[in-house]
Design an enzyme around this catalytic site. Structure first.
Site, PDB file in Angstrom:
ATOM      1  N   HIS A  37       0.664  -1.083   0.180  1.00 50.95           N
ATOM      2  CA  HIS A  37       0.057  -0.073  -0.042  1.00 50.95           C
ATOM      3  C   HIS A  37       0.880   1.355   0.064  1.00 50.95           C
ATOM      4  O   HIS A  37       0.731   2.272  -0.615  1.00 50.95           O
ATOM      5  CB  HIS A  37      -0.903   0.022   1.325  1.00 50.95           C
ATOM      6  CG  HIS A  37      -1.869  -1.086   1.271  1.00 50.95           C
ATOM      7  ND1 HIS A  37      -1.753  -2.095   2.401  1.00 50.95           N
ATOM      8  CD2 HIS A  37      -3.043  -1.228   0.815  1.00 50.95           C
ATOM      9  CE1 HIS A  37      -2.831  -3.003   2.147  1.00 50.95           C
ATOM     10  NE2 HIS A  37      -3.571  -2.395   1.022  1.00 50.95           N
ATOM     11  N   GLN A 148       0.091  -4.598  -8.833  1.00 46.87           N
ATOM     12  CA  GLN A 148       0.226  -5.869  -9.835  1.00 46.87           C
ATOM     13  C   GLN A 148      -0.655  -7.001  -9.158  1.00 46.87           C
ATOM     14  O   GLN A 148      -0.628  -7.981  -9.695  1.00 46.87           O
ATOM     15  CB  GLN A 148       1.466  -5.615 -10.316  1.00 46.87           C
ATOM     16  CG  GLN A 148       1.419  -6.769 -11.361  1.00 46.87           C
ATOM     17  CD  GLN A 148       2.712  -7.129 -12.042  1.00 46.87           C
ATOM     18  OE1 GLN A 148       3.546  -6.238 -12.260  1.00 46.87           O
ATOM     19  NE2 GLN A 148       2.982  -8.334 -12.340  1.00 46.87           N
TER      20      GLN A 148
END
Ligand code: PAF
Length: 290
Positions: A37, A148
């Protein structure tokens, strides 16, 4: 760092920033921050004037048997970490703020949601696209950042943005891994030390696939078999899927060429983990020597 619990507050912050000509970078999250994050936030920081994140464990993207109630949460720690990275504002709405009693509109992207996690978790992506559309409308970011690791999610959101003519650029940021190779996920906290050890077969299987392709294998079935073999050798790992699709549209292929996605999902104990690799296949020089 500004903390907003209502749509009105965060709208007023982002509208003011936009009126001053500032670009807004947005990182939607379900909280319980890890380095993955924080890398999304750092990327946003580099290219946007203002960085906004949201923390909302979105009930409508969890199936009835899934981990909504026990999904890890630590808002105070999240606030500290986000502030350290330089996030300007966090939007932390309640479920009632996002889904008031008469809420009845959903956003659904078709086709690209039929495979991978969309197949294993019916309704999941409808929950994601609905909440992300709402968040985009509320925040009105110039750019939004996705990891991703959730490759299919990012591909679906890109599709949705194009189909609905939304004015936001989607930026994909590489997966962050622990030293042992395990992709960071808020759900890793559920793993016991033994399960965590078993979960390492996931990145190991992907590394083996990369090696096999590097050595010239171009048959997706053989690569999938090798990946499944590594996972199946681990008794604590229950394979959900091992798939290879072409990029960017996630279509089935019978021969490896161009850019392809190798994606894996598996359960280790009760914890569902996903990981993937984008393989860039060089021209077929290995199979066709001069
Ligand atoms: O990836 C996530 O954390 C969630 O799916 C998202 C994008 C925040 C939507 O709830």
């Amino acid at each position: 760092m500004l903390i907003c619990h209502t749509i009105k507050e965060i709208k007023s912050f982002t509208r003011q920033a936009a009126s001053q000509g500032k670009t807004i970078g947005f990182i939607p999250t379900m909280g319980y921050f890890h380095a993955g994050h924080l890398s999304l936030m750092s990327e946003a920081k580099k290219i946007c004037n203002v960085v906004v994140s949201s923390i909302f464990v979105n009930p409508i993207q969890f199936g009835p048997q899934e981990d909504f109630t026990c999904y890890p949460r630590d808002i105070e720690r999240d606030k500290r970490l986000a502030e350290e990275v330089g996030v300007d504002a966090i939007f932390i709405p309640s479920a009632e703020e996002m889904y008031p009693p008469r809420f009845s509109t959903f956003v659904e992207t078709k086709k690209i949601t039929d495979c991978l996690c969309g197949k294993s978790r019916p309704g999941h992506f409808q929950g994601v696209t609905t909440v992300v559309t709402k968040l985009f409308n509320i925040i009105q970011p110039d750019m939004a950042f996705f990891g991703q690791k959730d490759f299919q999610q990012a591909a679906i959101i890109r599709r949705m943005v194009e189909d609905l003519n939304l004015e936001v650029k989607i930026i994909l940021v590489p997966t962050v891994r622990d030293k042992d190779g395990l992709a960071l996920s808020s759900r890793n906290v559920y793993l016991t030390p033994t399960q965590r050890q078993a979960a390492l077969s996931i990145p190991k299987s992907l590394a083996l696939a990369a090696q096999i392709v590097e050595n010239g294998e171009r048959d997706p079935a053989k690569v999938k078999m090798a990946v499944s073999g590594v996972l199946a050798a681990e008794p604590l790992v229950e394979i959900d899927y091992v798939e290879i699709y072409s990029l960017p549209h996630l279509e089935e292929i019978s021969f490896l060429q161009g850019e392809v996605l190798l994606a894996v999902a598996a359960k280790v104990g009760k914890t569902r983990l996903i990981d993937n690799l984008v393989l860039k296949i060089p021209d077929n020089k290995v199979n066709h020597p001069k």
